[in-house]
Design an enzyme around this catalytic site. Structure first.
Site, short mmCIF file in Angstrom:
data_model
loop_
_atom_site.label_atom_id
_atom_site.label_comp_id
_atom_site.label_asym_id
_atom_site.label_seq_id
_atom_site.Cartn_x
_atom_site.Cartn_y
_atom_site.Cartn_z
NE ARG A 147 -2.39 -0.95 -1.44
CZ ARG A 147 -3.55 -1.60 -1.45
NH1 ARG A 147 -4.53 -1.18 -2.23
NH2 ARG A 147 -3.73 -2.67 -0.71
CG HIS A 174 -10.36 0.06 -1.29
ND1 HIS A 174 -9.78 0.54 -2.45
CD2 HIS A 174 -9.94 -1.22 -1.17
CE1 HIS A 174 -9.04 -0.41 -3.00
NE2 HIS A 174 -9.12 -1.49 -2.24
CD GLN A 199 -12.64 -4.34 -4.11
OE1 GLN A 199 -11.45 -4.52 -4.29
NE2 GLN A 199 -13.57 -5.07 -4.70
CG ASP A 244 -12.08 -6.03 4.27
OD1 ASP A 244 -11.20 -6.76 3.80
OD2 ASP A 244 -11.93 -4.80 4.44
CB CYS A 276 -12.44 -6.01 -0.93
SG CYS A 276 -11.95 -5.97 0.80
NE ARG A 326 -9.87 -2.27 -7.44
CZ ARG A 326 -8.91 -2.35 -6.52
NH1 ARG A 326 -8.97 -3.29 -5.59
NH2 ARG A 326 -7.93 -1.47 -6.49
#
Length: 320
Positions: A117, A144, A147, A240, A280, A308
């Site tokens: 990450r 991402h 996701q 988002d 998300c 997830r």
């Protein structure tokens, strides 16, 4: 059910590969991950003894704070029989000048896979280039992918389809979530409408590549400054945060610029009556989305968050 999972895994084509973004996954690979995720989800938490990663170790390099990515990958690895090893940036010699290239070479001798990450997508690419084991992008400034794969699983569960649906993304059209949705929707035949202020719209070269894939899959991508135009007759509305990690100095200015891009009850009225609302997370309630919407009957936000775990179990089992 366990036999179905074992049979699927035997015939899968992703073993040993990296997962750096939606941009380098094929349509068939995306479909494979989602299908396997559904199988794994059906067999439940303990998988009826399905432990394909017993004796394997996953390194988790985190340059950024995390809730969903860290917890879901740790739990996924443990439920599959493996051992997750969390490595924050202060635990490694990276902070004292060791190169990412050397770190990749060393960790390849100890681990079976790495999740990273990172602030910079370049770090993800360097790690993958020099590691001899699969590298998974757990989030970067460019993409991402885990996701969006979980999002697609959620949409399939709620709508029984991907191709032909309309997804409206409201907010920063140049952020990592928008980029992954652009690549993913184009490849899976989802019609995508992005509503963003002009200075925050997707990069032209990125759009050009995605539009080629969209045409191949009988879908389209449109970009507009008008949130209601994007939301018109949408099957899915997605938003988002307006300010991502690393952009904190821009927060006050971004709040002004994006003030007309809130997902609220009024915006939902432009969409189909059975529209689902996605985010998300983490959400800045009262900014990009209202409490009324995120907690309302159209919201599938926490189903997304759960998925997830199932998607990442599929990714780990297939790659490792």
């Amino acid at each position: 059910m366990k036999a179905d999972v074992l049979e699927f895994q035997k015939d899968a084509h992703l073993k040993g590969k990296d997962l750096l973004g939606m941009y380098d996954l094929s349509k068939n690979e995306i479909a494979e991950i989602i299908k396997f995720s559904r199988l794994i989800k059906r067999i439940g938490t303990y998988g009826g003894g399905y432990k394909p990663l017993k004796g394997k170790t996953l390194g988790m390099i985190f340059q950024k704070p995390s809730t969903r990515t860290r917890v879901s990958f740790e739990v996924a690895m443990w439920q599959l029989g493996g051992y997750p090893l969390f490595l924050n940036k202060n635990d490694l010699q990276l902070g004292r000048g060791e190169t990412l290239e050397d770190t990749a070479r060393v960790l390849s001798r100890y681990l079976d896979g790495i999740v990273i990450r990172a602030y910079s997508h370049e770090d993800v690419q360097i790690l993958a280039k020099y590691a001899d084991i699969p590298v998974i992008n757990g989030l970067s400034d460019f993409e991402h992918p885990c996701q969006v794969l979980a999002d697609f699983l959620t949409i399939l569960e709620k709508k029984n389809a991907l191709a032909g649906l309309k997804l409206a993304f409201i907010g920063d059209g140049a952020n990592n979530m928008a980029n992954s949705l652009i690549f993913g929707c184009a490849k899976m035949g989802v019609n995508l409408a992005i509503a963003s202020p002009k200075e925050y719209q997707p990069k032209p070269e990125l759009l050009e590549n995605a539009i080629f894939h969209a045409k191949t899959n009988n879908s389209q991508i449109i970009v507009t400054e008008d949130p209601k135009e994007a939301a018109l007759e949408a099957d899915i509305i997605y938003t988002d945060v307006w300010t991502s990690m690393g952009q904190e100095k821009e927060e006050i200015e971004r709040k002004k610029i994006f003030s007309g891009y809130q997902v609220n009850k009024e915006l939902l009225e432009a969409a189909k009556p059975d529209v689902i609302v996605m985010h998300c997370l983490p959400a800045h309630r009262g900014e990009e989305i209202t409490d009324e919407v995120i907690d309302g009957p159209n919201s599938v936000v926490f189903d997304q968050a759960e998925n997830r775990l199932h998607v990442e179990k599929a990714i780990l089992a297939l790659l490792l």
